[in-house]
Design a protein around this motif. Structure first.
Motif, PDB file in Angstrom:
ATOM      1  N   THR A  90      -3.464   0.535  -3.629  1.00  0.00           N
ATOM      2  CA  THR A  90      -3.309  -0.844  -3.262  1.00  0.00           C
ATOM      3  C   THR A  90      -2.364  -1.481  -4.423  1.00  0.00           C
ATOM      4  O   THR A  90      -2.804  -1.160  -5.758  1.00  0.00           O
ATOM      5  CB  THR A  90      -4.380  -1.411  -3.344  1.00  0.00           C
ATOM      6  OG1 THR A  90      -5.061  -0.756  -2.158  1.00  0.00           O
ATOM      7  CG2 THR A  90      -4.078  -2.826  -2.546  1.00  0.00           C
ATOM      8  N   PHE A 125       0.819  -1.198  -0.113  1.00  0.00           N
ATOM      9  CA  PHE A 125       0.026   0.143   0.113  1.00  0.00           C
ATOM     10  C   PHE A 125       1.032   1.320   0.026  1.00  0.00           C
ATOM     11  O   PHE A 125       2.005   1.402   0.644  1.00  0.00           O
ATOM     12  CB  PHE A 125      -1.006  -0.047   1.121  1.00  0.00           C
ATOM     13  CG  PHE A 125      -1.964  -1.083   1.501  1.00  0.00           C
ATOM     14  CD1 PHE A 125      -1.495  -2.410   1.959  1.00  0.00           C
ATOM     15  CD2 PHE A 125      -3.122  -1.065   0.615  1.00  0.00           C
ATOM     16  CE1 PHE A 125      -2.242  -3.184   2.033  1.00  0.00           C
ATOM     17  CE2 PHE A 125      -3.898  -2.243   0.883  1.00  0.00           C
ATOM     18  CZ  PHE A 125      -3.608  -3.342   1.494  1.00  0.00           C
ATOM     19  N   LYS A 138      -6.209  -3.170   3.921  1.00  0.00           N
ATOM     20  CA  LYS A 138      -6.440  -1.692   3.629  1.00  0.00           C
ATOM     21  C   LYS A 138      -7.191  -1.255   4.716  1.00  0.00           C
ATOM     22  O   LYS A 138      -8.363  -1.514   4.988  1.00  0.00           O
ATOM     23  CB  LYS A 138      -7.618  -1.775   2.541  1.00  0.00           C
ATOM     24  CG  LYS A 138      -7.922  -0.392   1.712  1.00  0.00           C
ATOM     25  CD  LYS A 138      -8.677  -0.792   0.447  1.00  0.00           C
ATOM     26  CE  LYS A 138      -9.238   0.595  -0.063  1.00  0.00           C
ATOM     27  NZ  LYS A 138     -10.062   0.584  -1.214  1.00  0.00           N
TER      28      LYS A 138
END
Lengths: 117, 115
Positions: free
Chosen positions: A49, A34, B102
């Protein structure tokens, strides 16, 4: 412990030039990395990403042609800031995820301070 | 879009005082992490909380995950100048796939502990 190396730590470039930042996982393989951007005294903002062997996924508002990401191997992702402008000056940080993804923490690099003059 | 509201944004205290930093969201997170960051360096993971209601202690730091996994707190007892830094909470949305790492970051808390 797992280490992520980010290089360079600092870079100064002239407006209009391109700069490449490397993010390496030193002792583990990372299918996913990331890239973040951080302004002074602010939090991290996810830019994209990076997926090994496929195209990066960019967050809304991040120009993919401006910030080129390449994740050609399981240990290396690169972020290239193309045609840099002073407003691109910032602290860029990468993180890498180990395997298996559902049970592995993120490991952060030490960041790259980019200054565009 | 998941959001994490972190407060306070700035905290300036004297050595020996206690403090609490909060992260709140309307979304459920599969896990929540706390990081500390020094200027010019990357964030360093302090703790990961996974189970609703979980409490973890790291020396003078106590971390709590809300029962509904929507909020978390960091409590520092008897703060020291070495605790000075940027504290970040970050929530992970779900397990599996590339979305696992994430993270949604809170806005950060800049802590200054004066001698």
């Amino acid at each position: 412990g797992a280490v992520v190396s980010q290089h360079p730590s600092r870079v100064i470039c002239k407006s209009g030039t391109s700069v490449k930042i490397e993010c390496r996982s030193l002792d583990f393989q990372a299918t996913t990395m990331f890239w973040y951007r951080q302004f002074p005294k602010q939090s991290l903002m996810l830019m994209a990403t990076s997926n090994e062997g496929s195209k990066a996924t960019y967050e809304q508002g991040v120009e993919k042609d401006k910030f080129l990401i390449n994740h050609a191997s399981l240990t290396l992702s690169t972020l290239t800031v193309t045609s840099a402008h002073p407003e691109d000056s910032s602290f860029y940080i990468c993180s890498a995820q180990g395997q298996p993804v559902y049970n592995s923490p993120l490991h952060f690099g030490n960041g790259t301070r980019l200054t565009v003059t | 879009t998941q959001l994490l509201e972190q407060s306070p944004q700035f905290l300036s205290i004297q050595e020996g005082e206690n403090l609490t930093v909060y992260c709140n969201s309307s979304s459920v997170f599969s896990s929540l992490q706390w990081y500390r960051q020094e200027p010019g360096e990357g964030p360093v993971l302090l703790v990961t909380v996974v189970t609703g209601g979980e409490v973890k202690k790291l020396k003078r730091l106590t971390f709590q995950f809300g029962d509904a996994r929507k909020d978390s707190s960091l409590h520092i007892t008897a703060a020291q100048p070495g605790d000075t830094g940027l504290y970040l909470c970050a929530g992970a949305a779900g397990a599996g796939g590339t979305s696992y790492g994430k993270l949604t970051f809170g806005q950060g808390t800049i802590l200054t502990v004066h001698p």
